[in-house]
Motif scaffolding. Structure first.
Motif, PDB file in Angstrom:
ATOM      1  N   TRP A  86      18.552 -45.895 -28.952  1.00 32.62           N
ATOM      2  CA  TRP A  86      18.128 -47.446 -28.481  1.00 32.62           C
ATOM      3  C   TRP A  86      17.409 -48.168 -29.571  1.00 32.62           C
ATOM      4  O   TRP A  86      17.102 -47.580 -30.366  1.00 32.62           O
ATOM      5  N   ILE A 142      13.166 -51.019 -22.263  1.00 34.62           N
ATOM      6  CA  ILE A 142      14.585 -51.321 -22.648  1.00 34.62           C
ATOM      7  C   ILE A 142      15.260 -51.173 -21.282  1.00 34.62           C
ATOM      8  O   ILE A 142      16.096 -51.925 -21.057  1.00 34.62           O
ATOM      9  N   SER A 177      17.049 -53.983 -19.336  1.00 34.62           N
ATOM     10  CA  SER A 177      18.697 -54.104 -19.448  1.00 34.62           C
ATOM     11  C   SER A 177      19.425 -53.771 -18.162  1.00 34.62           C
ATOM     12  O   SER A 177      20.657 -53.519 -17.895  1.00 34.62           O
ATOM     13  N   ARG A 178      18.436 -53.315 -17.247  1.00 34.61           N
ATOM     14  CA  ARG A 178      18.942 -52.910 -15.876  1.00 34.61           C
ATOM     15  C   ARG A 178      20.080 -53.830 -15.166  1.00 34.61           C
ATOM     16  O   ARG A 178      21.215 -53.165 -14.688  1.00 34.61           O
ATOM     17  N   GLN A 180      22.379 -55.859 -16.565  1.00 36.61           N
ATOM     18  CA  GLN A 180      23.494 -55.654 -17.281  1.00 36.61           C
ATOM     19  C   GLN A 180      24.066 -54.248 -17.067  1.00 36.61           C
ATOM     20  O   GLN A 180      25.244 -54.106 -16.811  1.00 36.61           O
ATOM     21  N   GLU A 181      23.198 -53.193 -16.878  1.00 34.99           N
ATOM     22  CA  GLU A 181      23.693 -51.754 -16.599  1.00 34.99           C
ATOM     23  C   GLU A 181      24.296 -51.811 -15.487  1.00 34.99           C
ATOM     24  O   GLU A 181      25.356 -51.000 -14.888  1.00 34.99           O
ATOM     25  N   SER A 188      24.613 -46.394 -18.015  1.00 35.52           N
ATOM     26  CA  SER A 188      23.323 -46.645 -19.074  1.00 35.52           C
ATOM     27  C   SER A 188      23.888 -46.725 -20.448  1.00 35.52           C
ATOM     28  O   SER A 188      24.485 -45.765 -20.973  1.00 35.52           O
ATOM     29  N   HIS A 199      21.567 -47.462 -23.196  1.00 33.04           N
ATOM     30  CA  HIS A 199      20.680 -47.070 -23.959  1.00 33.04           C
ATOM     31  C   HIS A 199      19.940 -45.438 -23.728  1.00 33.04           C
ATOM     32  O   HIS A 199      19.861 -45.140 -22.616  1.00 33.04           O
TER      33      HIS A 199
END
Ligand SMILES: Nc1ncnc2c1ncn2[C@@H]1O[C@H](COP(=O)(O)OP(=O)(O)OP(=O)(O)O)[C@@H](O)[C@H]1O
Length: 363
Positions: free
Chosen positions: A229, A238, A242-243, A245-246, A252, A254
């Motif tokens: 990460w 992070i 980024s949730r 997008q994930e 996950s 990262h």
């Protein structure tokens, strides 16, 4: 298990129906053992038997069933291992697609329960894959490396993987709240895993490069590590950022499951700069440094299985490497076609291998 004394390491190994080998046994030397014989005599099969004992699987084939000698129904390897003042009895059997491991008279259900006893590394023509394969191979190296010196690592890594798996399930299901709920656990386990990995690499790679520099004086060798990460940022922050997008990706992006380390030569990937022979020396240096680290830090004696050492190495590098192996703390098992290709200086136990039969020859 009993409390008899003696030098640590594999003191006895017995096999039945393993590849090319006729049933037999050896009492290895605590330092250096050499299996000498013609092509297809069974030398690699013997290393495989030891590997099977230590790791419950073959190192050549991904299908352990191939380890079983043709025409037989089960392969069996057993051994005695001296470790930390105790003599342990270990047995591994493969039959009908199943591997059964017994340690000191009891069934073992998780590999880690028996694998701790024999920290093992293989140096063969495949070993360069440590440099040439994708990051998963290097993460496996990292995990084994740390596992043998940091007892808490296994649980931390398992904890991380569990949290990662659960978060991924939640991401795939589009469950934002559940994904978020796993993030603190993931971040806490990640920090612990990463700290141990960094400590391990700091202990092993500088020494490995020091050894390698003697063999590759013209290359400027260095290494770098990526945690998985963004450097300098907290993983939980992070993960939160980024949730979205994930959720779209369903997994996950990262964390330490994305960790990576690379060795560089003159600032570029070692694999794109060094010759195959030089890569072999570099990998040998890494494995020797790892064995030295295990010797210093673990209570168990490391084993180094070295197959077909002369391949791709000139005489002087071969001699250097054998000297280094002799000087290290590991119990070494070497194969050789011609004994005189191995400039063994000190004491070694020699075994002659012919048509699957193994005999101690005493020199
Ligand atoms: N499951 C098996 N059952 C019986 N024989 C097998 C099995 N798997 C491989 N062999 C045979 O074992 C021989 C190879 O043995 P091994 O790889 O141990 O030889 P080696 O002494 O290391 O040879 P080299 O010096 O050529 O690498 C081959 O003849 C192969 O056909």
């Amino acid at each position: 298990m009993d409390g008899s004394g003696g030098v640590d390491g594999l003191t006895h190994c017995r096999w039945q129906a393993v590849r090319h080998l006729v049933a037999g046994s050896i009492d290895p030397d605590p330092r250096l053992n050499i299996f000498q014989g013609a092509n297809a005599a069974g030398k690699t099969s013997l290393l495989e038997a030891i590997h099977f004992l230590a790791r419950s699987r073959s190192f050549i084939t991904h299908r352990t069933a191939r380890l079983i000698r043709s025409g037989e129904s089960e392969a069996l390897v057993s051994g005695r291992v001296q470790a930390g003042g105790q003599l342990h009895r270990l047995g591994v059997q493969h039959r009908s697609g199943e591997t059964r491991v017994r340690l000191n008279g009891r069934d073992v259900t998780a590999l880690s329960e028996s694998a701790w006893l024999l920290p093992l590394q293989v140096l063969n023509t495949e070993a360069q894959r440590l440099l040439t394969d994708g990051p998963a191979t290097r993460r496996a190296f990292l995990n084994w490396g740390v596992f043998h010196v940091e007892p808490a690592y296994r649980e931390e890594w398992r904890r991380y993987q569990r949290a990662l798996r659960q978060r991924n399930v939640a991401l795939r299901a589009g469950d934002r709240r559940l994904a978020q709920a796993w993030e603190p656990e993931m971040a806490a386990a990640a920090t612990a895993v990463d700290a141990r990995r960094q400590r391990f690499l700091q202990a092993v790679l500088p020494n490995a490069l020091e050894i390698a520099r003697q063999w590759l004086p013209d290359a400027t060798l260095d290494w770098r590590y990526r945690t998985g990460w963004r450097a300098g940022e907290a993983l939980d922050a992070i993960l939160a950022a980024s949730r979205d997008q994930e959720l779209a990706q369903g997994f996950s992006l990262h964390g330490p499951h994305r960790a990576e380390f690379r060795v560089t030569a003159d600032g570029v990937e070692a694999t794109s700069y060094l010759s195959r022979g030089q890569q072999k020396l570099l990998v040998a240096a890494i494995k020797v440094a790892l064995a030295d680290h295990w010797t210093a830090q673990a209570t168990q004696r490391p084993l180094l299985l070295v197959d077909d050492l002369p391949a791709e190495l000139d005489r002087s590098h071969r001699a250097d490497l054998v000297r280094r192996l002799e000087a290290g703390g590991a119990q070494v098992f070497l194969t050789a076609i011609e004994g005189d290709l191995l400039p063994v200086g000190g004491h070694a136990r020699w075994f002659h291998v012919e048509q699957g039969r193994v005999e101690a020859t005493g020199g």
